[in-house]
Design a protein around this motif. Structure first.
Motif, PDB file in Angstrom:
ATOM      1  N   GLU A 191       0.854  -1.180   0.000  1.00  0.00           N
ATOM      2  CA  GLU A 191       0.000   0.000   0.000  1.00  0.00           C
ATOM      3  C   GLU A 191       0.890   1.231   0.000  1.00  0.00           C
ATOM      4  N   GLN A 212      -2.121  -1.159  -3.895  1.00  0.00           N
ATOM      5  CA  GLN A 212      -3.140  -0.336  -3.262  1.00  0.00           C
ATOM      6  C   GLN A 212      -2.612   1.092  -3.125  1.00  0.00           C
ATOM      7  N   ASN A 243      -8.308   4.827  -3.337  1.00  0.00           N
ATOM      8  CA  ASN A 243      -9.422   5.246  -2.489  1.00  0.00           C
ATOM      9  C   ASN A 243     -10.060   6.498  -3.096  1.00  0.00           C
ATOM     10  N   LEU A 256     -12.121   2.254  -3.758  1.00  0.00           N
ATOM     11  CA  LEU A 256     -12.777   2.082  -2.465  1.00  0.00           C
ATOM     12  C   LEU A 256     -13.480   3.386  -2.109  1.00  0.00           C
ATOM     13  N   ASP A 274      -8.097   1.848   3.269  1.00  0.00           N
ATOM     14  CA  ASP A 274      -8.241   0.469   2.779  1.00  0.00           C
ATOM     15  C   ASP A 274      -7.613  -0.540   3.743  1.00  0.00           C
ATOM     16  N   TYR A 297      -9.687  -2.538   6.317  1.00  0.00           N
ATOM     17  CA  TYR A 297     -10.635  -3.569   5.889  1.00  0.00           C
ATOM     18  C   TYR A 297      -9.940  -4.891   5.578  1.00  0.00           C
ATOM     19  N   ILE A 306     -13.898  -7.674   1.387  1.00  0.00           N
ATOM     20  CA  ILE A 306     -12.603  -7.279   0.823  1.00  0.00           C
ATOM     21  C   ILE A 306     -11.562  -8.367   1.065  1.00  0.00           C
TER      22      ILE A 306
END
Ligand SMILES: *[C@@H]1O[C@H](CO)[C@@H](O)[C@H](O)[C@H]1NC(C)=O
Ligand SMILES: *[C@@H]1O[C@H](CO)[C@@H](O)[C@H](O)[C@H]1NC(C)=O
Ligand SMILES: *[C@@H]1O[C@H](CO)[C@@H](O)[C@H](O)[C@H]1NC(C)=O
Ligand SMILES: *[C@@H]1O[C@H](CO)[C@@H](O)[C@H](O)[C@H]1NC(C)=O
Ligand SMILES: *[C@@H]1O[C@H](CO)[C@@H](O)[C@H](O)[C@H]1NC(C)=O
Ligand SMILES: *[C@@H]1O[C@H](CO)[C@@H](O)[C@H](O)[C@H]1NC(C)=O
Ligand SMILES: *[C@@H]1O[C@H](CO)[C@@H](O)[C@H](O)[C@H]1NC(C)=O
Ligand SMILES: *[C@@H]1O[C@H](CO)[C@@H](O)[C@H](O)[C@H]1NC(C)=O
Ligand SMILES: *[C@@H]1O[C@H](CO)[C@@H](O)[C@H](O)[C@H]1NC(C)=O
Ligand SMILES: *[C@@H]1O[C@H](CO)[C@@H](O)[C@H](O)[C@H]1NC(C)=O
Ligand SMILES: *[C@@H]1O[C@H](CO)[C@@H](O)[C@H](O)[C@H]1NC(C)=O
Ligand SMILES: *[C@@H]1O[C@H](CO)[C@@H](O)[C@H](O)[C@H]1NC(C)=O
Length: 544
Positions: free
Chosen positions: A211, A239, A329, A421, A449, A452, A476
């Protein structure tokens, strides 16, 4: 228990359990032998109360201290006792005022392995390999608890890598190899290739994931020199971060390395990189972290790990052709946004500043293109009148435009499962600095994110949050682990949806909101792309 009874007990247990277990100590299967010796883990409970096996703080490289500081990762020394791998405490040295220097350590090249399958089993599970975010400056592997993943038949590996100056300053002649943090990550991937079988992980099915800076790191591994190598990894999850953006790049790493020495000792006057290395190896770690000199991912002159920018690599299809789950996101920049009228005023007066410096464009055309972007984001007003436009620009510029470009370029060749998201849950806490959202902006900030899928402590007890948040988390985790297992997030529908791969003309994506929906044409990408592509000139380095 008398010693005779104890002997009987141990004997009974060892024949009852598993003839492969040589040690009576190992009644629970928590002792595993890896290439450098034996380690002892512990048993933990998954969300559904199933046992999983946890091995933390496994050394995957020698301590990067002393002569190893600012050098390539090396194999750790073997050990003869059983190494306790029952606790994760090591955090790489970083500029983080909340962390005391007793918690941080340069001796930080460790990883964690979590497996729901008893180690040593022949039933090998796919592996999720996680690279944490934090701008390459901060963060740690042990913040990411695997509890929610452990009910889904995947092995999870989380790693530390050198951060800040320790991992991202070097010299072009390789005396201090650039991009050491990325090389640590690769070293850890190779460790997984060699050792993960001992934890019932499948070295033939490793999905690297990250991420933010971790996602950008994954992007660089996708364009690394092993693009044609079938080994190392076999899928990717990205991500909120693409290597096609200018984010986290460092233009002149040699310059940064010498500046760092000067910041630490203003009398340092050598031009010699070997003397520089010697000086920096003996410098105080706190002084290095506090030097304030920028660092980041540098192009390597001598055909190293990063020999080319990711955007040109994608343009000529020189990237590893593995399936990718990728997304963003709904308003990433909310995490970074600070109210500041000066910034808005400057952009209104000089819209050419909206064009990044790594894009080759004449000054004249920067003004033209900058004005077009300003019109687009402010709806023909100004940023001062339309703060939402500024926030949307920030989200696109830092993360989303480059992500869309990557999907556009690569989705014809290899599946890209693309998502946004946009579900706003209480479980994600308050990640923004604004009281009220300006009109026109999404509401899910950078980092939300993570709440989740990982057990971050704050979200350990789902009963504290609205039921819908738990539903979202479970959906998710299901999508992500399906991708790890089948390279397809929905072999069967999840949340009533079948997630179709994206394609270049529509950039079809899954909108993850209270209901799931396949949508097309994310945000204002088409218009931004048209502006950039009209005015940018060769050589192409970044797209954002
Ligand atoms: C085995 O696991 C059980 C339950 O997790 C625990 O109570 C016991 O102490 C463990 N035994 C050993 C030898 O680790
Ligand atoms: C390792 O853990 C075992 C079991 O918890 C404990 O008995 C032992 O003292 C530990 N060894 C070290 C070196 O900490
Ligand atoms: C990097 O900085 C060094 C030292 O300041 C300078 O000599 C060199 O020309 C720079 N390299 C590039 C590619 O700009
Ligand atoms: C490094 O510098 C810090 C802050 O100035 C100081 O507290 C620490 O003692 C120094 N460490 C060493 C090993 O000199
Ligand atoms: C606002 O932005 C300007 C220009 O970047 C900067 O110099 C100033 O320190 C910022 N003000 C605040 C309060 O952060
Ligand atoms: C940028 O483009 C101009 C015009 O095409 C070209 O002359 C120049 O060499 C390019 N800049 C770089 C750094 O290559
Ligand atoms: C853009 O401005 C026009 C009028 O200038 C207005 O009708 C329209 O609603 C605005 N669009 C958005 C998205 O704010
Ligand atoms: C802004 O104005 C220009 C010129 O009148 C027009 O071409 C453009 O479509 C407008 N943009 C928006 C977002 O309204
Ligand atoms: C979120 O935090 C910011 C900054 O601390 C604060 O201004 C805002 O009121 C908070 N929002 C909520 C919904 O708590
Ligand atoms: C997500 O759902 C919320 C609540 O239903 C809605 O207000 C919001 O507009 C939706 N956002 C997106 C991008 O789907
Ligand atoms: C899926 O459908 C069920 C039944 O109609 C509904 O309750 C649920 O909210 C839907 N889930 C999603 C994520 O749309
Ligand atoms: C500006 O961009 C236009 C359109 O791509 C191009 O024809 C022109 O040569 C560029 N001007 C300069 C000064 O680079």
């Amino acid at each position: 228990m008398t010693s005779t009874n104890l002997f009987k007990f141990i004997f009974l247990v060892s024949i009852l359990v598993d003839t492969n277990c040589t040690s009576a100590d190992d009644v629970n299967g928590t002792i595993v032998e890896i290439e450098t010796g034996k380690i002892r883990g512990r048993i933990s409970k998954s969300e559904n109360g199933n046992d999983y096996y946890s091995f933390q703080e496994i050394p995957y490289a020698a301590k990067p201290t002393g002569e190893n500081r600012f050098q390539l990762p090396k194999s750790p020394e073997p050990w003869s006792d059983i190494l306790n791998a029952t606790e994760g405490t090591k955090i790489c040295y970083q500029f983080e005022p909340q962390l005391s220097s007793t918690v941080m350590s340069e001796d930080c090249l460790y990883l964690n392995v979590y497996t729901p399958q008893k180690p040593g089993s022949d039933n090998l599970l796919p592996v999720l390999f996680w690279i944490h975010g934090g701008g390459l400056q901060s963060g740690s592997s042990t913040l990411y608890g695997p509890k929610y993943f452990m009910d889904h038949g995947v092995v999870v590996v989380t790693i530390n890598y050198r951060l800040g100056a320790f991992g991202f300053v070097g010299t072009d002649d390789g005396v201090i190899p650039p991009n050491l943090g990325l090389k640590d990550q690769l070293f850890a991937m190779q460790w997984v290739n060699r050792n993960i079988k001992a934890f019932s992980g499948n070295p033939e099915q490793v999905i690297i994931a990250g991420e933010s800076a971790g996602s950008i790191s994954v992007g660089y591994h996708l364009t690394g020199p092993w693009v044609d190598d079938k080994q190392i990894f076999h899928g990717a999850i990205m991500q909120s971060g693409s290597a096609l953006a200018d984010e986290l790049k460092l233009e002149n790493t040699t310059d940064a390395a010498f500046k760092m020495a000067l910041a630490i000792d203003p009398t340092f006057s050598s031009q010699d990189t070997k003397e520089l290395l010697k000086f920096l190896q003996s410098a105080n770690a706190t002084d290095i972290v506090n030097s304030g000199v920028s660092n980041g991912v540098a192009l390597e002159k001598n055909g190293g790990l990063i020999s080319e920018d990711a955007y040109p690599a994608y343009l000529k299809q020189s990237y590893k052709k593995v399936p990718v789950l990728i997304g963003f996101n709904s308003e990433e920049y909310l995490f970074f946004y600070r109210e500041n009228e000066t910034v808005l005023k400057q952009l209104d007066e000089t819209p050419s500043k909206l064009i990044g410096t790594m894009i080759n464009m004449s000054q004249e055309n920067r003004t033209v293109a900058g004005n077009l972007l300003k019109q687009l984001y402010t709806n023909n007003t100004s940023f001062e009148e339309n703060v939402g436009g500024y926030i949307r620009y920030g989200s696109d510029h830092m993360f989303i435009t480059a992500t869309c470009k990557q999907v556009e370029l690569a989705s014809p060749d290899v599946p890209h499962y693309f998502y946004q998201l946009s579900y706003k849950g209480e479980i994600a806490g308050n990640m923004t600095n604004t009281n009220t959202l300006p009109p026109g902006v999404g509401n899910v900030a950078h980092g939300e994110d993570l709440c989740y899928m990982w057990d971050l402590g704050s979200n350990s007890d789902l009963s504290q949050f609205p039921e819908q948040d738990g539903v979202m988390l479970h959906n998710i985790v299901k999508l992500w682990t399906n991708f790890v297992k089948y390279f397809d997030p929905t072999p069967e529908p999840v949340g009533n949806i079948t997630w179709l791969p994206s394609e270049p003309s529509t950039l079809r994506y899954l909108n993850l909101n209270t209901t799931f929906e396949m949508l097309e044409h994310p945000r204002q990408y088409q218009q931004v792309k048209e502006v950039l592509e009209t005015y940018m000139e060769l050589p192409y380095r970044v797209f954002n």
